[in-house]
Design an enzyme around this catalytic site. Structure first.
Site, PDB file in Angstrom:
ATOM      1  N   VAL A   1      63.305  85.087  31.754  1.00 33.14           N
ATOM      2  CA  VAL A   1      64.422  84.302  30.932  1.00 33.14           C
ATOM      3  C   VAL A   1      65.448  85.036  30.203  1.00 33.14           C
ATOM      4  CG1 VAL A   1      64.913  82.268  29.356  1.00 33.14           C
ATOM      5  CG2 VAL A   1      62.891  82.225  30.945  1.00 33.14           C
TER       6      VAL A   1
ATOM      7  N   ASP B   1      52.154  70.687  33.075  1.00 31.77           N
ATOM      8  CA  ASP B   1      52.112  72.033  32.610  1.00 31.77           C
ATOM      9  C   ASP B   1      52.404  72.222  30.700  1.00 31.77           C
ATOM     10  OD1 ASP B   1      51.262  74.738  32.588  1.00 31.77           O
ATOM     11  OD2 ASP B   1      53.232  75.730  33.391  1.00 31.77           O
TER      12      ASP B   1
ATOM     13  N   LYS C   1      67.411  81.390  33.557  1.00 30.14           N
ATOM     14  CA  LYS C   1      65.916  81.493  34.042  1.00 30.14           C
ATOM     15  C   LYS C   1      66.144  81.989  35.593  1.00 30.14           C
ATOM     16  CE  LYS C   1      61.503  78.886  34.578  1.00 30.14           C
ATOM     17  NZ  LYS C   1      61.058  77.789  33.994  1.00 30.14           N
TER      18      LYS C   1
END
Ligand SMILES: Nc1ncnc2c1ncn2[C@@H]1O[C@H](COP(=O)(O)OP(=O)(O)OP(=O)(O)O)[C@@H](O)[C@H]1O
Length: 897
Positions: A517, A632, A531
């Protein structure tokens, strides 16, 4: 052009056709008026239409999106306001135009807009807007149409019989038939019972909804209110003021306006204000001796237009601003002549002109009766209110004596010379006042210009578009906001390469498993995070994750989700462009090399982050349809923006939940070790409860300052280590030694208990995300010490949040089976459907919902009782799940979330 789905038909008792109606000068939480008060997490904002006949709006308050987003060039007929937004009825097109921020109501012209529709009145609730259609030639006679937009309200409703006015409460709406002057209400009455309590036989002059109640001025000028009052425990009386909004003063009134749990009215006798119902302690009282023309209320804040030449509004309650430096119109302009009981307002110093359209005027209701000791000297006529004079032959008051003696005494030179200094002083004051107003105005304009990146051509284009908005919705700011709305803007690789300084080491801000990033600055100066998928990684997998993230992020919109600004897909390059998060990730704060970062993240900040992250995840589960499972959740995916607000990031692994979430997805496990739901990991059984597990781990991480897996400890797995200690009642043993224990350890105990429930082995035993959110919110309230903390050290979003609990009450009731909290945990997976931000549902009545709820109950194999579907039941079950809230916490939450 979209069309609105057909709604239901309500039968009016009497069918009387009246082609136009006079607006009766009532303004409530959401009725249309010349003034409006918006409320919400950024505090109250007053907006008013200028009294100079220009119909221009100006707003004052702390919410910049409303104050600076106000359409300063669009003439408006009337205003209404809800939670975080204000809407005006465009003078030239008779369509609503909204500004501010509310995820449920589209800013600009609300969508879907029926082609060619024109409206006579608008009214806003917490998260919705309704508008009464102007009768059109081809339309069926005697039928009225009301279009609504926003949370659980988007629908078109047809009513038989002409409607005189509409008004919106928190999550419901009411109208008044022009024929028999009776009231009717629709929407969600959970917690208010407004719909079932609507009096069928009372005839009103006007009605005005508050948050959970409605008040109306009856034909005899008495006020009648119905709906819910805030009942409070005796113990909380020292913290908050109390009162029953249904206990109406006996005074006859000309109009009323409703706040969240209070109402204020203008007394017919002397035009002075009287307020009743609930008020927060330490709130500013209403003015005692001031006469007012018009009222508007929002939550706990009310404003009135002073019935003096200055026409300046004055406000009271909680929040501020208290006095508004501009003259506003005392009412909205009607094209019909003022009917019986009304008189035309003529502003002497403005040549009488307060309305722009030819043959239009502000009609104000005539006062009835005269104050004690006075008699009616002139009746109310078409151009003035009735006059009252003292009876000088029988003076009983000092006011009377002085008035009578001054009338009798011939005006002498001596008196004139006495009055001269007063006149000079008044003139001087007026000059000073006018200069300070101009100074403030200049500063405001300068600030507005600074914060607005529109160039002059942009503004011209905006204006042109605004006047033809039925073809194209108007956007207020064509800069970053527009970028976000259009979302997923395509960038060239070259642009991003330039922005990041060639993806150099110096602009690298973080590394993930498959990506790096970089910080970058776009051509227009916007700071972004880019990103970039790492070349060495699996291209196919990368592409899939890239597209998942792109697809999801471009459809989701929530204050606590990371906003995607754009992307680039060129050759083998996959780049995503996000808002830049100035304070990195929660992981960096908790586990980074800089230990001071960890210490600076005190308990309040940590719990705030937990609340905000919970809200972001709750949005994914509850508002997206089908639900989005993040998969996540972890501290490195909780990013912290410039204002220290948390944003949930990284949707690379996210999956859309099945349409019927009772059948879990069978997905090969993916995610991060330590946060992975064991059920998902072992059985490939994926539901929204997998995110709940990960969030539980995150809570433990926040409490302990330990990593999810940290092999430097004997028990390296945070769950295995912390849960037994919490269960043994030793919460202090898991608290981060880097921080002093808080003054209110109970708050952290509640979070620890919630974390334990989140990490239960079986998904069905875990609470759903909205329960978790409520639990951490309550913990935050407790941690803050005082439920009515007025000077929060926290981002206001958390402390002064909007009426979230109320919203949630309605959300629960709008679920397929009534209330998630009324049911077992096993039902959670069945019930996680709520109105998503980008899909709108037709409105359903609460009885419809209840019957749907019953149907679902029937389907539910465990067959637990759903109760009455009331908010009370929801809370009761919530308490069983996460422990009871104290009365103070309850109040705090009811008022702030
Ligand atoms: N928008 C952003 N603004 C500022 N920093 C960011 C932003 N997005 C990511 N980062 C930083 O870059 C790091 C890497 O982010 P990325 O999403 O690629 O991976 P990750 O979530 O940490 O790991 P993985 O990809 O393995 O799940 C983050 O931990 C954060 O520190």
């Amino acid at each position: 052009m979209n069309s609105i789905r057909p709604g239901f038909l309500v039968q009016a008792a009497v069918l009387v056709i009246i082609c136009g109606s006079i607006y009766v000068g009532v303004s409530g939480l959401g009725s249309m008026s010349s003034i409006a008060v918006s409320y919400g997490e950024n505090g109250p904002v007053f907006c008013g239409l200028s009294s100079d006949g220009s119909h221009m709006v100006s707003c004052f308050g702390a919410d910049a999106s409303i104050v600076y987003g106000a359409p300063i060039r669009l003439p408006l007929l009337g205003l209404t306001a809800g939670d975080g937004f204000v809407c005006g009825l465009l003078l030239d097109a008779y369509q609503p135009y909204c500004w501010g921020s509310n995820i449920y109501v589209k800013m600009g012209v609300p969508q879907p807009m029926v082609e060619g529709a024109a409206y006579s009145e608008i009214s806003a609730g917490d998260d919705h807007l309704c508008a009464l259609r102007r009768p059109s030639k081809g339309e069926q006679r005697g039928v009225s149409l009301i279009d609504c937009w926003g949370y659980n309200m988007t629908a078109s409703h047809e009513f038989s019989g002409p409607i005189m006015s509409i008004t919106a409460g928190s999550v419901f709406n009411c109208g008044m038939f022009a024929g028999n002057r009776t009231a009717f209400c629709w929407g969600d009455e959970t917690g208010s019972s407004v719909i079932s309590l609507t009096p069928r036989n009372l005839r009103f002059r006007s009605i005005s909804a508050g948050g959970f109640h409605v008040c109306g001025v009856l034909q005899n000028s008495q006020v009648f209110c119905w709906g819910r009052s805030l009942e409070m425990q005796q113990s909380s009386s020292d913290i908050l003021g109390q009162g029953d909004v249904n206990m109406v003063p006996m005074d006859p009134m000309v109009s009323v306006a409703g706040g969240r749990f209070h109402a204020c009215g203008i007394k017919s006798l002397d035009r002075k204000v009287v307020c009743w119902g609930f008020k927060l302690q330490n709130s500013v009282p209403p003015p005692k001796d001031t006469r007012v023309y018009e009222l508007a209320a929002g939550d706990y804040f009310t404003c009135g237009v002073i019935a003096e030449a200055s026409l300046r509004p004055q406000c009271w309650g909680t929040g501020g601003p208290w006095s508004i430096p501009m003259a506003v119109s005392p009412g909205i302009c009607a094209s019909n002549p003022c009917g019986p009981g009304y008189y035309e307002f003529i502003h002497a110093s403005l040549g009488g002109k307060v309305c722009k359209p030819a043959n239009s005027r502000v009609c104000l209701p005539c006062s009835v009766g005269c104050p004690e000791g006075t008699y009616q000297s002139t009746p109310c006529n078409s151009t003035s209110d009735r006059g009252c004079e003292f009876n000088c032959t029988s003076c009983a008051s000092a006011d009377c004596s002085s008035s009578c003696s001054s009338e009798q005494r011939p005006r002498s030179h001596g008196l004139l010379s006495l009055q001269m200094p007063i006149f000079v002083a008044e003139l001087a004051f007026a000059i000073v006042f006018a200069s300070s107003v101009s100074l403030v105005a200049c500063l405001c304009v300068r600030r507005r210009l600074r914060s607005c990146s529109c160039s002059e051509p942009d503004l011209t284009a905006l204006k042109t578009r605004a006047y033809s908005f039925h073809k194209e919705p108007v956007k207020v700011r064509p800069d970053l906001e527009e970028l976000k709305i259009r979302r997923a803007q395509m960038f060239t690789y070259e642009e991003l390469e330039k922005a990041t300084g060639g993806f150099g080491e110096e602009s690298l801000v973080g590394k993930g498993s498959f990506s790096c990033v970089f910080k970058g600055v776009l051509r227009d100066g916007t700071v972004v995070a880019v990103k970039r998928a790492t070349k060495a990684s699996d291209v196919k997998k990368n592409t899939k994750e890239f597209h998942t993230e792109l697809d999801l992020l471009s459809r989701l919109n929530h204050a606590h989700l990371l906003n995607l600004l754009g992307y680039c897909e060129e050759g083998g390059e996959r780049l995503l462009v996000y808002e830049f998060m100035a304070h990195g990730s929660l992981y960096q704060h908790l586990h980074g090399k800089d230990a001071s970062l960890k210490r600076r993240l005190d308990w309040v900040r940590r719990v705030t982050i937990a609340v905000q992250a919970a809200r972001g995840i709750e949005y994914l589960h509850g508002y997206a349809c089908p639900p989005v499972i993040h998969r996540d959740i972890k501290s490195s995916n909780i990013l912290i923006d410039e204002e220290h607000n948390a944003r949930v990031a990284d949707f690379g692994l996210s999956l859309l939940g099945p349409a019927d979430s009772s059948s879990p997805l069978s997905e090969p496990p993916a995610g991060t070790l330590g946060y992975l739901d064991p059920e998902y990991y072992r059985l490939h059984y994926l539901t929204t409860k997998s995110d709940v597990y990960s969030f539980g781990v995150l809570l433990l991480e926040i409490l302990s300052g330990r990593k999810a897996i940290d092999m430097q400890f004997e028990e390296g797995n945070i769950v295995e280590w912390a849960v037994p200690l919490i269960k043994a009642g030793d919460v202090s043993a898991i608290l981060d030694p880097a921080l002093k224990p808080p003054a209110e350890p109970e708050a952290l105990k509640k979070i620890a208990a919630t974390a334990c429930k989140c990490v239960r082995m079986r998904g069905k035993d875990r609470p759903s995300m909205d329960k978790v959110t409520t639990a951490v919110e309550r913990a935050l309230a407790l941690l803050m010490g005082s439920p009515c903390n007025e000077q929060p050290i926290l981002p206001t979003e958390v402390v002064l949040g909007s009426s979230r609990l109320h919203k949630r009450g309605s959300q629960r009731s709008s679920n397929q089976s009534c209330s998630e909290n009324d049911t077992t945990d096993a039902d959670d997976q069945l019930l996680e459907y709520r109105a998503p931000s980008w899909i709108t549902f037709p409105s359903v009545t609460s009885s419809q919902r209840r019957s749907e709820g019953d149907a679902t109950e029937g389907k539910n194999s465990e067959g637990r009782s759903l109760g009455n579907g009331g908010a009370g039941d929801g809370l009761r079950c919530l308490e069983e799940e996460i422990g009871p809230a104290s009365p103070q916490q309850d109040l705090f939450l009811q008022h702030n979330f």
